[in-house]
Design a protein around this motif. Sequence first.
Motif, short mmCIF file in Angstrom:
data_model
loop_
_atom_site.label_atom_id
_atom_site.label_comp_id
_atom_site.label_asym_id
_atom_site.label_seq_id
_atom_site.Cartn_x
_atom_site.Cartn_y
_atom_site.Cartn_z
N ALA A 146 31.92 50.70 23.74
CA ALA A 146 32.83 49.81 23.02
C ALA A 146 33.86 49.20 23.97
O ALA A 146 34.19 48.01 23.86
N THR A 147 34.35 50.00 24.89
CA THR A 147 35.35 49.51 25.85
C THR A 147 34.74 48.44 26.75
O THR A 147 35.32 47.36 26.94
N ALA A 148 33.58 48.73 27.30
CA ALA A 148 32.93 47.78 28.21
C ALA A 148 32.61 46.47 27.50
O ALA A 148 32.89 45.38 28.02
N LYS A 149 32.03 46.56 26.32
CA LYS A 149 31.65 45.36 25.58
C LYS A 149 32.87 44.51 25.23
O LYS A 149 32.85 43.28 25.37
N ALA A 150 33.94 45.15 24.78
CA ALA A 150 35.12 44.41 24.36
C ALA A 150 35.83 43.73 25.54
O ALA A 150 36.20 42.56 25.45
N VAL A 151 36.01 44.46 26.63
CA VAL A 151 36.75 43.88 27.76
C VAL A 151 35.94 42.78 28.43
O VAL A 151 36.46 41.71 28.76
N ILE A 152 34.64 43.00 28.60
CA ILE A 152 33.80 41.95 29.20
C ILE A 152 33.74 40.74 28.27
O ILE A 152 33.78 39.59 28.73
N GLY A 153 33.67 40.98 26.97
CA GLY A 153 33.69 39.86 26.03
C GLY A 153 34.97 39.07 26.10
O GLY A 153 34.95 37.84 25.97
N TRP A 154 36.09 39.75 26.30
CA TRP A 154 37.38 39.05 26.43
C TRP A 154 37.39 38.17 27.67
O TRP A 154 37.82 37.01 27.60
N HIS A 155 36.90 38.67 28.77
CA HIS A 155 36.87 37.87 29.99
C HIS A 155 36.02 36.61 29.81
O HIS A 155 36.34 35.54 30.35
N SER A 156 34.95 36.72 29.04
CA SER A 156 34.05 35.58 28.88
C SER A 156 34.70 34.42 28.13
O SER A 156 34.27 33.27 28.26
N THR A 157 35.75 34.70 27.36
CA THR A 157 36.41 33.65 26.58
C THR A 157 37.84 33.36 27.03
O THR A 157 38.54 32.57 26.39
N HIS A 158 38.26 34.00 28.10
CA HIS A 158 39.65 33.82 28.57
C HIS A 158 39.70 33.59 30.08
O HIS A 158 40.48 34.21 30.79
N LYS A 159 38.87 32.68 30.54
CA LYS A 159 38.82 32.40 31.97
C LYS A 159 39.98 31.53 32.44
O LYS A 159 40.25 31.44 33.64
N PHE A 160 40.67 30.88 31.49
CA PHE A 160 41.72 29.94 31.86
C PHE A 160 43.05 30.36 31.24
O PHE A 160 43.10 30.94 30.16
N CYS A 161 44.10 30.05 31.95
CA CYS A 161 45.45 30.42 31.54
C CYS A 161 45.82 29.73 30.23
O CYS A 161 45.66 28.52 30.08
N ALA A 162 46.31 30.49 29.27
CA ALA A 162 46.71 29.94 27.98
C ALA A 162 48.02 29.17 28.06
O ALA A 162 48.36 28.42 27.15
N ARG A 163 48.76 29.33 29.18
CA ARG A 163 50.03 28.61 29.34
C ARG A 163 49.85 27.25 29.98
O ARG A 163 50.44 26.26 29.54
N CYS A 164 49.03 27.18 31.03
CA CYS A 164 48.93 25.92 31.77
C CYS A 164 47.50 25.38 31.89
O CYS A 164 47.30 24.25 32.33
N GLY A 165 46.50 26.18 31.54
CA GLY A 165 45.12 25.72 31.58
C GLY A 165 44.40 25.92 32.89
O GLY A 165 43.21 25.61 33.00
N ALA A 166 45.09 26.43 33.91
CA ALA A 166 44.44 26.65 35.21
C ALA A 166 43.50 27.86 35.14
O ALA A 166 43.66 28.75 34.31
N ALA A 167 42.52 27.87 36.03
CA ALA A 167 41.62 29.01 36.11
C ALA A 167 42.40 30.25 36.52
O ALA A 167 43.22 30.20 37.45
N SER A 168 42.19 31.36 35.83
CA SER A 168 42.91 32.59 36.12
C SER A 168 42.02 33.57 36.88
O SER A 168 40.80 33.42 36.92
N ASP A 169 42.65 34.58 37.47
CA ASP A 169 41.95 35.57 38.28
C ASP A 169 41.96 36.92 37.58
O ASP A 169 42.96 37.31 36.96
N MET A 170 40.87 37.66 37.72
CA MET A 170 40.81 39.00 37.20
C MET A 170 41.56 39.93 38.15
O MET A 170 41.30 39.95 39.35
N VAL A 171 42.49 40.72 37.60
CA VAL A 171 43.27 41.66 38.40
C VAL A 171 43.32 43.00 37.65
O VAL A 171 42.74 43.14 36.58
#
Length: 327
Positions: A146-171
């Motif tokens: 459940a953890t793996a599926k949820a976090v990977i799914g989140w990354h697939s739909t949140h590649k860009f910053c919600a504030r400015c639209g720039a591509a974001s980095d995974m940290v």
Amino acid sequence: MKRAEQVTFGGSGLNRAAHLRGDAAVMAQATAHPSARCLLVWRGKLLLHADGLDRLAWVPIDHPLVTDGPGGESDIPIFLGLDDTGAALFAHDISGWTAKGLDTSTVGAFVDKSEQQHPDLPEGQVFAELRRVMTRLSPRDAELAATAKAVIGWHSTHKFCARCGAASDMVQSGWQRSCPACGGQHFPRTDPVVIMLITHGNDVLMGRSPGWPEGMYSLLAGFVEPGETLEAAVRREVLEEAGIPVGRVGYLASQPWPFPASLMFGCEGEALARDIKIDPVELADAIWVGRSEMMQVFAGDHPTILPARKGAIAHFLLQNWLADTLD
């Protein structure tokens, strides 16, 4: 509720070791250790042992599919935590694999019974849909899946910053996204949902959504709105969907539901009336079902009603309601 965490995905005591996520040196040592393992995820499906589909299948963290294989939306393995021996566990998305020549027609559908075998993995390791196998997994494997599926799914739909639209980095070992342009910091999303065991006397309120398989009924559910308590959400959703006013509301149990990223809050409530008036946009039907009839449903002997999906918190709550173990 004493049995609350016995629900599927209810928690296994996984050591998530969150304090290690931001320590680059420690994570480098963890990934270099020969005991480190990685769970592969492909288009939301988990790698499992085909024999029984009841165990997660792991690959070494230095497997080519992790280090230089077909990537998905996540560009580094996500740190899930430590197993009971202290070995590091990761998950990695390889959705870039096209599965050429394999049946992918039902991938992502409400029901997906297909399995896909990657040519670079051992025979007997296949990708399978989590809904299909969730009740077969051990509590630890279920929590990791459940953890793996949820976090990977989140990354697939949140590649860009919600504030400015720039591509974001995974940290933070996959538990955060950082925007190099504006400094915005973003974290995995979890949507709160209430799911309600609404009773009137000896009857429970059941509903079915448009598009569900014929005969499939479940407890009513809905998203919690901003500025709203769980109790208020229960009353609002039941009134909106079925026209039933609800009085007393209590909390029972919760369930992570990674389809795609919800936390289900199981609640009980007492209906103040019985007359149903459904919202046809939200529900195709709603009915009252008595205990004896629900026992028939759970036994698979009811002529028109199918039981709630095994593994879902609706099934868990109804099962405990029938057994009078909601304490």
